[in-house]
Enzyme design. Structure first.
Site, PDB file in Angstrom:
ATOM      1  N   THR A  13       0.622  14.443  -8.582  1.00  0.00           N
ATOM      2  CA  THR A  13       1.216  13.259  -9.203  1.00  0.00           C
ATOM      3  C   THR A  13       0.588  12.940 -10.550  1.00  0.00           C
ATOM      4  OG1 THR A  13       1.789  12.321  -7.045  1.00  0.00           O
ATOM      5  CG2 THR A  13       1.643  10.793  -8.895  1.00  0.00           C
ATOM      6  N   ILE A  14      -0.732  12.886 -10.617  1.00  0.00           N
ATOM      7  CA  ILE A  14      -1.419  12.571 -11.870  1.00  0.00           C
ATOM      8  C   ILE A  14      -1.567  13.808 -12.739  1.00  0.00           C
ATOM      9  CG2 ILE A  14      -3.542  11.663 -12.903  1.00  0.00           C
ATOM     10  CD1 ILE A  14      -1.845   9.567 -11.460  1.00  0.00           C
ATOM     11  N   GLY A 111     -10.242   7.931  -7.703  1.00  0.00           N
ATOM     12  CA  GLY A 111     -10.513   8.169  -6.292  1.00  0.00           C
ATOM     13  C   GLY A 111     -11.930   8.604  -6.007  1.00  0.00           C
ATOM     14  N   CYS A 141      -5.485   3.299 -10.925  1.00  0.00           N
ATOM     15  CA  CYS A 141      -4.328   2.601 -11.480  1.00  0.00           C
ATOM     16  C   CYS A 141      -4.516   1.085 -11.448  1.00  0.00           C
ATOM     17  CB  CYS A 141      -3.065   2.995 -10.723  1.00  0.00           C
ATOM     18  SG  CYS A 141      -3.223   2.949  -8.915  1.00  0.00           S
ATOM     19  N   ARG A 169       1.587  -0.539  -3.226  1.00  0.00           N
ATOM     20  CA  ARG A 169       2.596   0.356  -2.647  1.00  0.00           C
ATOM     21  C   ARG A 169       1.906   1.212  -1.586  1.00  0.00           C
ATOM     22  NH1 ARG A 169      -0.466   3.898  -3.116  1.00  0.00           N
ATOM     23  NH2 ARG A 169      -0.698   5.516  -4.711  1.00  0.00           N
ATOM     24  N   HIS A 195     -11.342  -3.179  -5.464  1.00  0.00           N
ATOM     25  CA  HIS A 195     -10.838  -3.286  -6.833  1.00  0.00           C
ATOM     26  C   HIS A 195     -11.712  -4.176  -7.716  1.00  0.00           C
ATOM     27  CE1 HIS A 195      -7.488  -2.416  -4.048  1.00  0.00           C
ATOM     28  NE2 HIS A 195      -7.190  -1.512  -4.961  1.00  0.00           N
ATOM     29  N   GLY A 196     -12.162  -5.314  -7.155  1.00  0.00           N
ATOM     30  CA  GLY A 196     -13.032  -6.188  -7.939  1.00  0.00           C
ATOM     31  C   GLY A 196     -14.324  -5.512  -8.347  1.00  0.00           C
ATOM     32  N   GLN A 300       1.818   3.127 -10.439  1.00  0.00           N
ATOM     33  CA  GLN A 300       0.623   3.856 -10.020  1.00  0.00           C
ATOM     34  C   GLN A 300       0.654   5.330 -10.405  1.00  0.00           C
ATOM     35  OE1 GLN A 300       3.023   2.877  -7.931  1.00  0.00           O
ATOM     36  NE2 GLN A 300       3.664   4.765  -6.921  1.00  0.00           N
TER      37      GLN A 300
END
Length: 338
Positions: A13-14, A111, A141, A169, A195-196, A300
């Site tokens: 994907t990336i 990741g 993302c 998602r 995420h934070g 994403q």
């Protein structure tokens, strides 16, 4: 012009998007991409002219499939100036000794842990600190989108605290192995989500907490963002700050969902329907008592792609000014807010 020789390890994907974005630049070139199996993605890569490299044990399988590999992944790495590792999370860490042995620069994706490279990158926030580095991690993302939104607000208004709820998602559109299909999953149940803390790997001064849910959709993530700021401001002040950012787009004109944003990307004839920008609903921006709120959508599959290109340019020392690199990258891939 001498072009940087870039290897893309992992063409999923990336990786396939990064390869195409690198190919669009005039100061770098793709010398090869890696695939472990001769599947449809490898077939397309072969058709559009990428040299494919594979594990030594799988070279015969590629030959039989009619797409002979140019060599092993190790041989690809040896030919490169820099490797962009787009392998699944956790695999990139295992590849580090191979890059070190070859003496090449390396970029990993979000990741992987921050500690793998020791530096987490976002072009608008810390481009200059990446200049000349050998190892860099481009953040995920969601973290990319949060950094792009928080940094200019902090710069202009001062951020006392940020609180974010992420509706994530469940998986990418081509992934049939994951879910949920009919559930909403707190992910993780124990707070905060990662995420934070990941934002703090780029912007350590930001006081931020986050919570996340996985929802049964594949199109985009959506963030609900709240920031306490130091200075009084108006909705127009916030709109002006966001509007000045090269990778933030306002989505209005009847776009009230992620489905319509993706249709908008199709109508703009974006490659793979990619939306590289943060998509902020301007009517969601609300201000009061030195607090601001807004919704943003995050594609994403593509938002980190221009960040990888800028990271390459910084690490190769082709451009010391982050704003100039961002402008160059955006122009080459067709990222225009008009």
């Amino acid at each position: 012009m001498v072009k940087a020789k870039i290897a893309v390890n992992g063409y999923g994907t990336i990786g396939k998007r990064v390869a195409d974005a690198v190919r669009a630049q005039d100061d770098m070139e793709v010398i090869g991409i890696s695939k472990t199996k001769p599947n449809y993605e490898a077939a397309v890569a072969h058709q559009i002219g990428y040299d494919i490299y594979a594990p030594a044990a799988n070279l015969e399988a590629f030959e039989k499939a009619g797409m002979p590999a140019a060599g092993t992944i190790e041989e690809m790495v040896e030919k490169a100036d820099l490797v962009v590792d787009c392998t699944p999370g956790g695999i990139g860490e295992k590849n580090k000794p191979m890059y070190e042995k070859a003496g090449v620069k390396a970029i990993w994706q979000g990741g992987e842990d921050h500690s793998l490279a020791g530096f987490s990158f976002n072009a608008i926030c810390n481009y200059e600190q990446a200049v000349g580095r050998d190892l860099v991690r481009v953040v995920s993302c969601n973290t990319t989108a949060l950094c792009r939104a928080i940094y200019p607000i902090d710069k202009e208004l001062g951020v006392k605290k940020a609180r974010v709820v992420l509706a994530r998602r469940a998986t990418d559109p081509n992934d049939v192995k994951k879910g949920p299909i009919n559930a909403i999953v707190p992910d993780p149940i124990k707070l905060p989500s990662h995420h934070g803390p990941d934002v703090k790997s780029v912007l350590p001064q930001i006081n931020i907490t986050s919570a996340a849910l996985k929802i049964p959709t594949t199109l985009m993530h959506v963030h609900t963002v709240n920031m306490e700021v130091e200075k009084d401001c108006t909705v127009d002040d916030v709109k002006n700050i966001f509007g000045s950012q090269p990778r933030i787009r306002f989505v209005g004109q009847g776009m009230s969902s992620t489905a319509e944003i993706m249709e908008f990307a199709r109508d703009m004839k974006r490659p793979r329907n990619d939306m590289w920008e943060n998509c902020i609903w301007p009517e969601s921006i609300t201000v009061g008592d030195k607090e601001l709120y807004f919704f943003q959508a995050v594609h994403q599959e593509s938002i980190v792609v221009p960040e990888n290109v800028d990271a390459i340019r910084a690490m190769m020392e082709f451009e010391s000014d982050g704003a100039k690199s961002i402008e160059k990258t955006n122009k080459a891939i067709g990222l225009s807010k008009k």
